[in-house]
Design an enzyme around this catalytic site. Structure first.
Site, mmCIF file in Angstrom:
data_model
loop_
_atom_site.group_PDB
_atom_site.id
_atom_site.type_symbol
_atom_site.label_atom_id
_atom_site.label_comp_id
_atom_site.label_asym_id
_atom_site.label_seq_id
_atom_site.Cartn_x
_atom_site.Cartn_y
_atom_site.Cartn_z
ATOM 1 N N PRO A 2 5.416 103.962 21.670
ATOM 2 C CA PRO A 2 5.371 103.420 20.315
ATOM 3 C C PRO A 2 3.955 103.482 19.745
ATOM 4 O O PRO A 2 2.989 103.126 20.418
ATOM 5 C CB PRO A 2 5.827 101.968 20.512
ATOM 6 C CG PRO A 2 6.631 101.993 21.775
ATOM 7 C CD PRO A 2 5.975 103.011 22.638
ATOM 8 N N GLU A 3 3.843 103.951 18.507
ATOM 9 C CA GLU A 3 2.559 104.030 17.824
ATOM 10 C C GLU A 3 2.479 102.906 16.805
ATOM 11 O O GLU A 3 3.351 102.027 16.775
ATOM 12 C CB GLU A 3 2.396 105.415 17.195
ATOM 13 C CG GLU A 3 2.511 106.543 18.225
ATOM 14 C CD GLU A 3 2.388 107.935 17.624
ATOM 15 O OE1 GLU A 3 1.736 108.088 16.577
ATOM 16 O OE2 GLU A 3 2.951 108.887 18.209
#
Length: 285
Positions: A2-3
């Protein structure tokens, strides 16, 4: 992994779902998830009786603010949080469970088992790992064109690894770096010191615009990401180059190419993102 947009979405979802809830007890099924304190029992004891006040974010990390403590959580590759009724079956790979007074539970699930949790006194988290060396936030006022250029503009490393380095700019990962570089018309193997002022301006605007649109869409569910309610993000449907190898470039129609830059799979349009001769020479220095 996840960014920023995905972690921001999880943050917002958890604020809706768990803010104000009191933790009755904590179950730790996989001790190595707990990095601080060293003993998972001490972690569980410290959280028992605490109320979650707010969920915040720093880079790709969640900051769960409780009365008197801060829990810093990194989802790593496939970590996810979900809120359940206490009588619902516990799914495989659920490693930490926060039991609330209202008979609901916040469960942390992580198939790859790479996620981490650190517990701090308020304010202490910024002076110690893992938050103490993080760079500027790209959606905050501190992220300006001058700040971006000042951090990276004199560096001889390639621009993609520079943008991925969390000590300079936080929250950017493979997906959004590829998208921003494409929109700015910059080849990922250009060096920081080779970019001109106009290119820095385009890159700055592309980073902000890409992240803002991704947050609005709830992030990208390219692999296993879902928010705290089990919902997928939708920004993957707006991706212009990432994951689109051999598809036509949306600007010029040339096939999207995939190469490796800094050990990461990278998607570009060679026509729209030229690696100029001068930049190539800089790369060889």
């Amino acid at each position: 992994m996840p960014e920023l947009p995905e972690v921001e979405t999880v943050k917002r979802t958890l604020n809706q779902l768990v803010a104000g809830k009191r933790i009755r007890s904590v179950t730790v099924k996989l001790p190595r998830i707990i990095q601080r304190p060293a003993e998972p029992e001490a972690f569980a004891d410290a959280l028992s009786g605490r109320t979650i006040r707010e969920v915040d974010r720093r880079g790709k990390f969640l900051r769960i603010l409780l009365d008197g403590l801060v829990l810093v959580s990194h989802l790593r590759m496939e970590g996810r949080y979900g809120v359940y009724d206490a009588d619902e079956p516990v799914e495989p790979h659920t490693h930490v469970i926060f039991h609330f007074d209202d008979n609901t539970e916040l469960r942390y699930k992580d198939v790859r088992q790479f996620g981490t949790m650190h517990l701090f006194k308020p304010g202490e988290e910024f002076a110690l790992p893992p938050l103490n060396k993080l760079g500027i936030e790209p959606l905050e006022p501190e992220f300006t064109l001058d700040a971006l250029r000042g951090a990276l503009g004199k560096r001889t490393s390639r621009i993609k690894p520079l943008l991925l380095n969390q000590e300079y700019v936080v929250g950017l990962g493979n997906i959004y770096v590829d998208e921003a570089l494409f929109q700015a018309g910059i080849h990922p193997e250009r060096t920081g010191d080779s970019l001109k002022k106009a290119e820095w301006e385009r890159l700055y605007e592309a980073i902000r615009a890409t992240l803002e649109r991704a947050v609005e869409a709830g992030g990208s569910s390219v692999k296993s990401y879902v928010n705290g309610q089990g919902e997928m993000g939708m920004f993957q449907h707006q991706l212009l180059v990432y994951g689109r190898k051999d598809e036509p470039c949306p600007n010029c129609g040339e096939p999207i190419r995939k190469l490796v830059v800094g050990g990461r799979g990278t998607h570009i349009c060679a026509k729209c993102q030229p690696l100029r001769a001068k930049a190539a020479k800089a790369e060889k220095r």
